[in-house]
Design a protein around this motif. Structure first.
Motif, PDB file in Angstrom:
ATOM      1  N   ALA A 168       0.829  -1.211   0.000  1.00  0.00           N
ATOM      2  CA  ALA A 168       0.000   0.000   0.000  1.00  0.00           C
ATOM      3  C   ALA A 168       0.864   1.262   0.000  1.00  0.00           C
ATOM      4  O   ALA A 168       0.446   2.307  -0.505  1.00  0.00           O
ATOM      5  CB  ALA A 168      -0.942  -0.008   1.200  1.00  0.00           C
ATOM      6  N   PHE A 169       2.069   1.168   0.545  1.00  0.00           N
ATOM      7  CA  PHE A 169       3.018   2.289   0.443  1.00  0.00           C
ATOM      8  C   PHE A 169       3.404   2.516  -1.011  1.00  0.00           C
ATOM      9  O   PHE A 169       3.462   3.659  -1.479  1.00  0.00           O
ATOM     10  CB  PHE A 169       4.265   2.002   1.279  1.00  0.00           C
ATOM     11  N   ILE A 170       3.666   1.425  -1.742  1.00  0.00           N
ATOM     12  CA  ILE A 170       4.022   1.543  -3.159  1.00  0.00           C
ATOM     13  C   ILE A 170       2.910   2.259  -3.918  1.00  0.00           C
ATOM     14  O   ILE A 170       3.162   3.102  -4.793  1.00  0.00           O
ATOM     15  CB  ILE A 170       4.274   0.149  -3.784  1.00  0.00           C
ATOM     16  N   GLU A 171       1.657   1.948  -3.568  1.00  0.00           N
ATOM     17  CA  GLU A 171       0.515   2.589  -4.230  1.00  0.00           C
ATOM     18  C   GLU A 171       0.364   4.061  -3.872  1.00  0.00           C
ATOM     19  O   GLU A 171      -0.298   4.813  -4.576  1.00  0.00           O
ATOM     20  CB  GLU A 171      -0.788   1.888  -3.825  1.00  0.00           C
ATOM     21  N   GLY A 172       0.946   4.463  -2.749  1.00  0.00           N
ATOM     22  CA  GLY A 172       0.796   5.842  -2.296  1.00  0.00           C
ATOM     23  C   GLY A 172      -0.261   6.018  -1.224  1.00  0.00           C
ATOM     24  O   GLY A 172      -0.571   7.141  -0.825  1.00  0.00           O
ATOM     25  N   ILE A 173      -0.794   4.911  -0.707  1.00  0.00           N
ATOM     26  CA  ILE A 173      -1.810   4.983   0.353  1.00  0.00           C
ATOM     27  C   ILE A 173      -1.172   5.349   1.690  1.00  0.00           C
ATOM     28  O   ILE A 173      -1.721   6.150   2.457  1.00  0.00           O
ATOM     29  CB  ILE A 173      -2.571   3.647   0.461  1.00  0.00           C
ATOM     30  N   TYR A 174      -0.011   4.776   1.975  1.00  0.00           N
ATOM     31  CA  TYR A 174       0.716   5.075   3.201  1.00  0.00           C
ATOM     32  C   TYR A 174       1.986   5.849   2.879  1.00  0.00           C
ATOM     33  O   TYR A 174       2.566   5.703   1.799  1.00  0.00           O
ATOM     34  CB  TYR A 174       1.117   3.788   3.940  1.00  0.00           C
ATOM     35  N   SER A 175       2.426   6.640   3.850  1.00  0.00           N
ATOM     36  CA  SER A 175       3.712   7.324   3.742  1.00  0.00           C
ATOM     37  C   SER A 175       4.801   6.436   4.334  1.00  0.00           C
ATOM     38  O   SER A 175       4.517   5.414   4.980  1.00  0.00           O
ATOM     39  CB  SER A 175       3.670   8.652   4.499  1.00  0.00           C
ATOM     40  N   GLU A 176       6.052   6.834   4.129  1.00  0.00           N
ATOM     41  CA  GLU A 176       7.158   6.061   4.707  1.00  0.00           C
ATOM     42  C   GLU A 176       7.081   6.061   6.227  1.00  0.00           C
ATOM     43  O   GLU A 176       7.400   5.065   6.875  1.00  0.00           O
ATOM     44  CB  GLU A 176       8.497   6.634   4.225  1.00  0.00           C
ATOM     45  N   ASP A 177       6.651   7.178   6.808  1.00  0.00           N
ATOM     46  CA  ASP A 177       6.489   7.236   8.265  1.00  0.00           C
ATOM     47  C   ASP A 177       5.395   6.290   8.739  1.00  0.00           C
ATOM     48  O   ASP A 177       5.487   5.711   9.832  1.00  0.00           O
ATOM     49  CB  ASP A 177       6.157   8.665   8.717  1.00  0.00           C
ATOM     50  N   ASP A 178       4.353   6.124   7.919  1.00  0.00           N
ATOM     51  CA  ASP A 178       3.245   5.235   8.293  1.00  0.00           C
ATOM     52  C   ASP A 178       3.708   3.786   8.417  1.00  0.00           C
ATOM     53  O   ASP A 178       3.175   3.031   9.235  1.00  0.00           O
ATOM     54  CB  ASP A 178       2.124   5.289   7.247  1.00  0.00           C
ATOM     55  N   ILE A 179       4.677   3.374   7.595  1.00  0.00           N
ATOM     56  CA  ILE A 179       5.032   1.948   7.508  1.00  0.00           C
ATOM     57  C   ILE A 179       6.341   1.609   8.214  1.00  0.00           C
ATOM     58  O   ILE A 179       6.830   0.493   8.078  1.00  0.00           O
ATOM     59  CB  ILE A 179       5.106   1.483   6.039  1.00  0.00           C
ATOM     60  N   SER A 180       6.895   2.556   8.966  1.00  0.00           N
ATOM     61  CA  SER A 180       8.194   2.274   9.584  1.00  0.00           C
ATOM     62  C   SER A 180       8.296   2.878  10.975  1.00  0.00           C
ATOM     63  O   SER A 180       7.621   3.857  11.307  1.00  0.00           O
ATOM     64  CB  SER A 180       9.333   2.807   8.707  1.00  0.00           C
ATOM     65  N   PHE A 181       9.145   2.260  11.782  1.00  0.00           N
ATOM     66  CA  PHE A 181       9.464   2.780  13.104  1.00  0.00           C
ATOM     67  C   PHE A 181      10.820   3.468  13.057  1.00  0.00           C
ATOM     68  O   PHE A 181      11.759   2.969  12.421  1.00  0.00           O
ATOM     69  CB  PHE A 181       9.530   1.643  14.134  1.00  0.00           C
ATOM     70  N   ASP A 182      10.928   4.592  13.721  1.00  0.00           N
ATOM     71  CA  ASP A 182      12.212   5.255  13.918  1.00  0.00           C
ATOM     72  C   ASP A 182      12.883   4.564  15.102  1.00  0.00           C
ATOM     73  O   ASP A 182      12.552   4.826  16.260  1.00  0.00           O
ATOM     74  CB  ASP A 182      11.985   6.741  14.198  1.00  0.00           C
ATOM     75  N   VAL A 183      13.805   3.656  14.810  1.00  0.00           N
ATOM     76  CA  VAL A 183      14.383   2.798  15.852  1.00  0.00           C
ATOM     77  C   VAL A 183      15.146   3.615  16.882  1.00  0.00           C
ATOM     78  O   VAL A 183      15.043   3.376  18.095  1.00  0.00           O
ATOM     79  CB  VAL A 183      15.294   1.715  15.228  1.00  0.00           C
ATOM     80  N   ALA A 184      15.930   4.590  16.421  1.00  0.00           N
ATOM     81  CA  ALA A 184      16.707   5.427  17.345  1.00  0.00           C
ATOM     82  C   ALA A 184      15.789   6.185  18.296  1.00  0.00           C
ATOM     83  O   ALA A 184      16.067   6.294  19.508  1.00  0.00           O
ATOM     84  CB  ALA A 184      17.597   6.387  16.566  1.00  0.00           C
ATOM     85  N   LYS A 185      14.690   6.698  17.768  1.00  0.00           N
ATOM     86  CA  LYS A 185      13.736   7.440  18.598  1.00  0.00           C
ATOM     87  C   LYS A 185      13.102   6.529  19.644  1.00  0.00           C
ATOM     88  O   LYS A 185      12.967   6.903  20.825  1.00  0.00           O
ATOM     89  CB  LYS A 185      12.653   8.059  17.709  1.00  0.00           C
ATOM     90  N   LEU A 186      12.711   5.321  19.230  1.00  0.00           N
ATOM     91  CA  LEU A 186      12.126   4.369  20.179  1.00  0.00           C
ATOM     92  C   LEU A 186      13.123   3.992  21.264  1.00  0.00           C
ATOM     93  O   LEU A 186      12.760   3.858  22.439  1.00  0.00           O
ATOM     94  CB  LEU A 186      11.652   3.113  19.448  1.00  0.00           C
TER      95      LEU A 186
END
Length: 356
Positions: free
Chosen positions: A47-65
């Motif tokens: 769904a990210f490839i389609e443009g439904i989700y953004s990169e932030d929507d599909i990933s965790f910021d590991v350093a921030k966590l």
């Protein structure tokens, strides 16, 4: 102070970080080592490839966590894990551990030589994220791109459908030596075949790839040219030396039903093979369900408890294939359902998983 190392930033360790944010642990030094700043969730990739989700929507910021969980974050590439000396070795340093959890994912399995530009191995997932950018650039001057997928598993199927939605004028085909979706029921496979026809995605079966060179795919029957190609032919363990550990074919760590690879080492997800279930497929649903078992058993180990929780994979499990344009195909045992409803269910499950 005893040290816990979390090797890798996969689903299991994201789950541990989420737990540590809510329930901090004192008197232990906890370190997470990874060479990927973001942990991508494969379930939302199409769904990210389609443009439904953004990169932030599909990933965790590991350093921030890690910062939120009071875990030391080290961004280095792990090259070896030394069982005898209890060390995690990176390209630039060595780190000793008292307890170790391994959640390093897998690498793409390639059974043929590749000597060509515009090739994407689908593991790690960041490769596919970057490939979308490259294809978008190519499509500006050539909307009729030839995009090929080598392999007929779920990841290749989903990506082919997603790229069809994102690049409607492209020429898309899937090359596989076997049938598509070997772990799915016949109704689901039949429905997908019809969807491919409707969306003008060609499935080329019974052809084994022997070489990819100079933007050409060589099979036992034909040569196919391409503008961009994805290799989705299965997985092997990460390219890491698991020194002293029991690893089978493919460099997967052997673990027991409690996810232990050694008395003070746990491992889960694609990097691990359960000795009790040697034929278990590499699917994201198993990694998601192993994550709480890993977390609880690591906590029990730290507390010198021995009442560990065992993991037992279910024979039947819900699989939802994203088919593009906010439709999906659900597969469970002999049950199959296509339409908007499976997509809405998948969207709800995925968005809930991504919450911190």
């Amino acid at each position: 102070m005893k040290r816990i190392i979390l090797a890798g930033g996969g689903h299991g360790h994201i789950n541990i970080l989420k737990n540590l944010i809510k329930n901090p642990i004192n008197n232990f030094e906890i370190i997470l080592i990874t060479d990927y700043k973001r942990q991508y969730y494969s379930g939302m990739l199409a769904a990210f490839i389609e443009g439904i989700y953004s990169e932030d929507d599909i990933s965790f910021d590991v350093a921030k966590l890690c910062k939120m969980a009071n875990v030391r974050y080290i961004e280095e590439k792990i090259t070896a894990i030394d069982k005898a000396n209890q060390k995690v070795v990176t390209k630039v340093n060595e780190y000793s551990y008292d307890y170790l959890s391994i959640n390093l994912g897998s690498s793409s399995k390639v059974n043929f030589p590749i000597d060509s530009p515009n090739i994407c191995l689908v593991k790690p997932i960041k490769n596919v994220v970057d490939a979308k950018v490259e294809i978008s650039s190519l499509a500006k001057t050539n909307p009729n791109l030839k995009i090929r997928f080598v392999g007929g598993g779920a990841s290749g199927i989903e990506l082919a459908l997603a790229f069809r939605s994102a690049f409607p004028k492209s020429d898309i085909s899937i090359i596989t030596s076997k049938d598509i979706l070997s772990n799915f029921n016949n109704h689901t496979k039949s429905k997908l075949e019809n969807i491919f026809k409707e969306k003008s995605i060609k499935i080329i079966k019974g052809e084994r790839v022997s070489l990819i060179k100079d933007k050409k795919i060589y099979t036992n029957k034909f040569i196919y040219d391409f503008d961009f190609a994805f290799v989705t032919t299965g997985f092997v363990g990460p390219h890491i030396n698991f020194d002293g550990f029991n690893t089978g074919c493919g460099n997967f760590l052997a673990v027991d039903e409690n996810l232990f690879a050694d008395k003070n080492v746990l491992a889960m997800g694609d990097v691990a093979n359960l000795k009790k279930y040697p034929s278990m497929t590499k699917a994201g649903v198993f990694a998601i369900r192993q994550a709480p078992v890993l977390c609880q058993n690591l906590l029990k180990l730290m507390k010198n408890q021995r009442n560990f929780i065992s993991y037992q994979p279910k024979k039947n499990y819900l699989q939802i294939i994203n088919c593009g344009d906010r439709t999906a195909l659900a597969n469970y045992g002999n049950f199959s359902l296509f339409g908007k409803l499976p997509w809405k269910l998948k969207d709800k499950i995925d968005r809930d998983y991504m919450k911190i």
